[in-house]
Design a protein around this motif. Sequence first.
Motif, PDB file in Angstrom:
ATOM      1  N   PHE A 116       0.812  -1.102   0.016  1.00  0.00           N
ATOM      2  CA  PHE A 116       0.051  -0.124  -0.017  1.00  0.00           C
ATOM      3  C   PHE A 116       0.995   1.180  -0.081  1.00  0.00           C
ATOM      4  CE2 PHE A 116      -1.659   3.585   2.499  1.00  0.00           C
ATOM      5  CZ  PHE A 116      -2.950   3.867   1.709  1.00  0.00           C
ATOM      6  N   ALA A 117       1.954   1.311   0.923  1.00  0.00           N
ATOM      7  CA  ALA A 117       2.643   2.398   1.003  1.00  0.00           C
ATOM      8  C   ALA A 117       3.394   2.883  -0.206  1.00  0.00           C
ATOM      9  CB  ALA A 117       4.124   2.042   1.959  1.00  0.00           C
ATOM     10  N   GLN A 118       3.871   1.963  -1.019  1.00  0.00           N
ATOM     11  CA  GLN A 118       4.286   2.139  -2.445  1.00  0.00           C
ATOM     12  C   GLN A 118       3.352   2.765  -3.224  1.00  0.00           C
ATOM     13  OE1 GLN A 118       7.823   1.008  -3.797  1.00  0.00           O
ATOM     14  NE2 GLN A 118       7.001   3.022  -4.698  1.00  0.00           N
ATOM     15  N   GLU A 119       2.111   2.535  -3.270  1.00  0.00           N
ATOM     16  CA  GLU A 119       0.830   3.109  -4.055  1.00  0.00           C
ATOM     17  C   GLU A 119       0.720   4.501  -3.798  1.00  0.00           C
ATOM     18  OE1 GLU A 119      -0.055   1.919  -6.772  1.00  0.00           O
ATOM     19  OE2 GLU A 119       0.396  -0.343  -6.750  1.00  0.00           O
ATOM     20  N   PHE A 120       0.610   4.671  -2.420  1.00  0.00           N
ATOM     21  CA  PHE A 120       0.318   5.927  -1.925  1.00  0.00           C
ATOM     22  C   PHE A 120       1.484   6.920  -2.282  1.00  0.00           C
ATOM     23  CE2 PHE A 120      -0.214   9.262   1.572  1.00  0.00           C
ATOM     24  CZ  PHE A 120      -1.417   9.506   1.157  1.00  0.00           C
ATOM     25  N   ILE A 121       2.550   6.365  -1.995  1.00  0.00           N
ATOM     26  CA  ILE A 121       3.849   7.409  -2.460  1.00  0.00           C
ATOM     27  C   ILE A 121       3.738   7.620  -3.807  1.00  0.00           C
ATOM     28  CG2 ILE A 121       6.326   7.431  -2.370  1.00  0.00           C
ATOM     29  CD1 ILE A 121       6.204   5.603   0.338  1.00  0.00           C
ATOM     30  N   ASN A 122       3.523   6.786  -4.758  1.00  0.00           N
ATOM     31  CA  ASN A 122       3.454   6.996  -6.193  1.00  0.00           C
ATOM     32  C   ASN A 122       2.501   8.200  -6.604  1.00  0.00           C
ATOM     33  OD1 ASN A 122       5.382   5.033  -6.619  1.00  0.00           O
ATOM     34  ND2 ASN A 122       4.029   3.456  -7.481  1.00  0.00           N
ATOM     35  N   LEU A 123       1.631   8.305  -5.555  1.00  0.00           N
ATOM     36  CA  LEU A 123       0.558   9.437  -5.829  1.00  0.00           C
ATOM     37  C   LEU A 123       0.997  10.801  -5.325  1.00  0.00           C
ATOM     38  CD1 LEU A 123      -2.856   7.518  -4.866  1.00  0.00           C
ATOM     39  CD2 LEU A 123      -2.073   8.340  -7.146  1.00  0.00           C
ATOM     40  N   ASP A 124       2.315  10.883  -4.878  1.00  0.00           N
ATOM     41  CA  ASP A 124       3.160  11.998  -4.046  1.00  0.00           C
ATOM     42  C   ASP A 124       2.099  12.127  -2.630  1.00  0.00           C
ATOM     43  OD1 ASP A 124       4.879  13.750  -3.954  1.00  0.00           O
ATOM     44  OD2 ASP A 124       4.011  15.194  -5.218  1.00  0.00           O
ATOM     45  N   GLY A 125       1.736  11.126  -2.132  1.00  0.00           N
ATOM     46  CA  GLY A 125       1.148  11.189  -0.968  1.00  0.00           C
ATOM     47  C   GLY A 125       1.867  11.833   0.361  1.00  0.00           C
ATOM     48  N   ILE A 126       3.307  11.404   0.143  1.00  0.00           N
ATOM     49  CA  ILE A 126       4.139  11.998   1.425  1.00  0.00           C
ATOM     50  C   ILE A 126       4.235  13.693   1.000  1.00  0.00           C
ATOM     51  CG2 ILE A 126       6.584  12.444   2.200  1.00  0.00           C
ATOM     52  CD1 ILE A 126       5.698   9.777   2.863  1.00  0.00           C
ATOM     53  N   THR A 127       4.092  13.998   0.011  1.00  0.00           N
ATOM     54  CA  THR A 127       4.023  15.604  -0.190  1.00  0.00           C
ATOM     55  C   THR A 127       2.673  16.151   0.337  1.00  0.00           C
ATOM     56  OG1 THR A 127       5.394  15.491  -2.039  1.00  0.00           O
ATOM     57  CG2 THR A 127       4.228  17.577  -1.891  1.00  0.00           C
ATOM     58  N   LEU A 128       1.541  15.450   0.165  1.00  0.00           N
ATOM     59  CA  LEU A 128       0.309  15.888   0.779  1.00  0.00           C
ATOM     60  C   LEU A 128       0.412  15.982   2.142  1.00  0.00           C
ATOM     61  CD1 LEU A 128      -2.665  16.435   0.328  1.00  0.00           C
ATOM     62  CD2 LEU A 128      -3.162  13.966   0.224  1.00  0.00           C
ATOM     63  N   LEU A 129       0.999  14.905   2.632  1.00  0.00           N
ATOM     64  CA  LEU A 129       0.975  14.823   4.199  1.00  0.00           C
ATOM     65  C   LEU A 129       1.931  15.999   4.843  1.00  0.00           C
ATOM     66  CD1 LEU A 129       1.239  11.141   4.965  1.00  0.00           C
ATOM     67  CD2 LEU A 129      -0.798  12.492   5.185  1.00  0.00           C
ATOM     68  N   VAL A 130       2.944  16.053   4.031  1.00  0.00           N
ATOM     69  CA  VAL A 130       3.687  17.426   4.563  1.00  0.00           C
ATOM     70  C   VAL A 130       2.988  18.915   4.301  1.00  0.00           C
ATOM     71  CG1 VAL A 130       5.927  18.761   3.735  1.00  0.00           C
ATOM     72  CG2 VAL A 130       6.098  16.212   3.949  1.00  0.00           C
ATOM     73  N   GLN A 131       2.209  18.952   3.408  1.00  0.00           N
ATOM     74  CA  GLN A 131       1.591  19.990   3.225  1.00  0.00           C
ATOM     75  C   GLN A 131       0.517  20.208   4.166  1.00  0.00           C
ATOM     76  OE1 GLN A 131       0.125  19.703  -0.882  1.00  0.00           O
ATOM     77  NE2 GLN A 131       2.020  20.539  -1.733  1.00  0.00           N
ATOM     78  N   MET A 132      -0.119  19.162   4.513  1.00  0.00           N
ATOM     79  CA  MET A 132      -1.207  19.153   5.857  1.00  0.00           C
ATOM     80  C   MET A 132      -0.433  19.808   7.166  1.00  0.00           C
ATOM     81  SD  MET A 132      -3.430  15.635   4.791  1.00  0.00           S
ATOM     82  CE  MET A 132      -4.251  15.635   6.267  1.00  0.00           C
ATOM     83  N   VAL A 133       0.730  19.073   7.412  1.00  0.00           N
ATOM     84  CA  VAL A 133       1.460  19.630   8.359  1.00  0.00           C
ATOM     85  C   VAL A 133       1.746  20.766   8.534  1.00  0.00           C
ATOM     86  CG1 VAL A 133       3.339  19.012  10.123  1.00  0.00           C
ATOM     87  CG2 VAL A 133       2.162  17.115   9.017  1.00  0.00           C
ATOM     88  N   GLU A 134       2.376  21.246   7.419  1.00  0.00           N
ATOM     89  CA  GLU A 134       2.880  22.702   7.295  1.00  0.00           C
ATOM     90  C   GLU A 134       1.728  23.684   7.468  1.00  0.00           C
ATOM     91  OE1 GLU A 134       5.106  22.980   3.517  1.00  0.00           O
ATOM     92  OE2 GLU A 134       6.818  22.007   4.520  1.00  0.00           O
ATOM     93  N   SER A 135       0.637  23.426   6.870  1.00  0.00           N
ATOM     94  CA  SER A 135      -0.553  24.130   7.012  1.00  0.00           C
ATOM     95  C   SER A 135      -0.859  24.746   8.388  1.00  0.00           C
ATOM     96  CB  SER A 135      -1.946  23.525   6.053  1.00  0.00           C
ATOM     97  OG  SER A 135      -2.333  22.665   7.079  1.00  0.00           O
ATOM     98  N   GLY A 136      -0.846  24.040   9.394  1.00  0.00           N
ATOM     99  CA  GLY A 136      -0.925  24.206  10.645  1.00  0.00           C
ATOM    100  C   GLY A 136      -2.457  24.187  11.058  1.00  0.00           C
ATOM    101  N   THR A 137      -3.364  23.654  10.337  1.00  0.00           N
ATOM    102  CA  THR A 137      -4.753  23.713  10.495  1.00  0.00           C
ATOM    103  C   THR A 137      -5.362  22.428  11.181  1.00  0.00           C
ATOM    104  OG1 THR A 137      -5.163  22.621   8.243  1.00  0.00           O
ATOM    105  CG2 THR A 137      -5.241  24.794   8.456  1.00  0.00           C
ATOM    106  N   ASP A 138      -4.516  21.340  11.267  1.00  0.00           N
ATOM    107  CA  ASP A 138      -4.908  20.157  11.946  1.00  0.00           C
ATOM    108  C   ASP A 138      -4.338  20.129  13.477  1.00  0.00           C
ATOM    109  OD1 ASP A 138      -6.110  19.392  10.076  1.00  0.00           O
ATOM    110  OD2 ASP A 138      -4.553  17.985   8.829  1.00  0.00           O
ATOM    111  N   PHE A 139      -4.999  19.531  14.400  1.00  0.00           N
ATOM    112  CA  PHE A 139      -4.550  19.354  15.785  1.00  0.00           C
ATOM    113  C   PHE A 139      -4.932  18.056  16.394  1.00  0.00           C
ATOM    114  CE2 PHE A 139      -5.290  23.968  15.004  1.00  0.00           C
ATOM    115  CZ  PHE A 139      -4.075  24.628  15.098  1.00  0.00           C
TER     116      PHE A 139
END
Length: 714
Positions: A116-139
């Motif tokens: 699963f990890a390989q497929e999610f990373i292929n979708l640039d999923g890591i970048t999405l998670l990084v953006q979610m963290v950087e946005s600071g909207t989630d707690f």
Amino acid sequence: MPPPADILKVAIEWPGAFPKLMEIDQKKPLSAIIKEVCDGWQLPNHETYALQNADSTNFYITEKNRNNIKNGSILRLTTSPAQMAMQLYERVQSTSLDMKLDALKELANSSRDITFAQEFINLDGITLLVQMVESGTDFGEMLSFTLTAFVELMDHGIISWDTFSVAFIKKIASFVCKSSMDSAVLQRSLAILESMVLNSQDLYQKVAQEITIGQLLPHLQGTDQDIQTYTIAVINALFLKAPEEKRQEMAHILAQKQLRSIILQNVIRSTKPINDEMAHQLYMLQVLTFNLLEDRMMTKMDPQDQAQRDIIFELRRIAFDVECESNNSGSIEKRKSMYTRDYKKLGFINHVNPAVDFTQIPPGMLALDNMLYFARHHQDSYIRIVLENSSREDKHECPFGRSSIELTKMLCEILKVGELPSENCHDFHPMFFTHDRSFGEFFCICIQLLNKTWKEMRATSEDFNKVMQVVREQITRALTVKPNSLDQFKSRLQNLSYTEILKIRQSERMNQEDFQSRPILELREKIQPEIMELIKQQRLNRLCEGTCFRKISSRRRQDKFWYCRLSPNHKVLHYGDLEESPQGEVPHDSLQDKLPVADIKAVVTGKDCPHMKEKGALKQNKEVLELAFSILYESDEYLNFIAPDKHEYCMWTDGLNALLGKEMTSEFTRSDLDTLLNMEMKLRLLDLENIQIPEAPPPIPKEPSNYDFVYDCN
């Protein structure tokens, strides 16, 4: 007739339907099996489905791991990893908070599976998670699951750590610096920082700019041992990756911030027992702290350096309560004679220029540092030892200078100063966390022990090496009980007098008595094959019980385990991944993979192992090299191991060699053979106690002249 080996009977689940019992043919492509299952439930688009294990792992079945399926396994028909990755990628961006939270929970769980990890990373999923963290909207929970998913995805080593921006590092660092932060978020943030530092020199620089030791210390003062462990792990990582010139500076900051006292009070003396991971991190910190002494240990004294020579003058001044004479006081020859006399009393080898004594490395200047520390901080004991020895006859004096140099070298060897920490060791000593200058205090206790042992042995200068051997034994035996304080260590040494050491040696010698006469040696040779067979059976039985091995990678230390054991008929090795360290034996049927013993070509150890040839800091570690072994099977396939300790390493390498019909060569085999042979010999010779066994068999008497010596019973 039994079904063919390639036909497996399994149960397959599908939500909302009764589980289906069916036979699957392992020779068929997996896609054909999935199509057959989908057709049975009349599900279109079979390519969007996959099979996964219906257990706690929920890992996908692929062509690579399908051989792990066992008869009677329960599988689940589910969405394919590519489809699942796409769905979660979209759901984690949902505007509905509940839907987003559920998606992140599912993502954190699914990310443990590399398929699963390989497929999610292929979708640039890591970048999405990084953006979610950087946005600071989630707690809170949402941020916690986001970071958990990130950590799990990165642990597979699919993408490099060097790809992350300064903004992301700053955000993660901010979670660590906040005084009140959700414990799960804090734990994941610390784990991310540790991995960044260990895996990239560039990221180390950036993390070091964002995090200060002072910001980490409050996390050690809490009660959550997991957070304390990760905090010390980050400090160790920063210490390990710091350039040589910055380590001393960092150590000075740690001392100023009273890191040692905080760890002593909140971790070591806490009411909670210290778990293995915490013990490992404390051991790492202990090793890294002592390794700061390496620079002084490998620095030769410059006999022309006046500042260094002044230290020797200071030792003379404290010992004999004399001030350095001015150049005008007395003749040069008279002053030289006085210095030579005093340096001889101080026990230096070179009485004329004692600076030459400190040109040997190791211990170099570290020995002089220790002597000065002893003279200044334990002045009465120092003066007593010097004056006591200077008043003895020449051949009976214990030379303080020479003893200090050799003792410092010995202590560095015992504590392995300068060696890289081991990834498997938990061997920390609480007493070294009880004093800011623990090595200096350790030396002070041991130099007084050496002087005491010298007197007890009534040693002369010719006995110097014998005394040092006894002192080494006293110190190592005292350290084995892990004293909680330096005072406890001192008390333990008091009980290990020279007389006590002799008793212990005598007892051990009696237990390992070596019989050298020819008849005894012949008996030993006769018994040895029987004993070797006994050892072989014990090794094979140990392999049948199995061992839990820790998965270790250069990315970061992970609490991931796998288990391996031999089948009772000694024909198959069963192995597989575990979620956590087992409490007892793991049954064969729960281990997914098999390796027939008949397929094993060779067993290789140490540097010859494939996983020791890879690049990375871990692979350079001498202690890990000594615990590594690999099984070669087929043409170029390997099963790689890193044993938890030396005992398990010897058990497994011996057992595997026995399976292959090769000689068992480990040090444990030699030790066991010696112990069992001696025990068997003593048992067989019990009836001959106090009877002298001749070197050669007695001669056969001559035949009698006649055989008329029948006794008449009547």
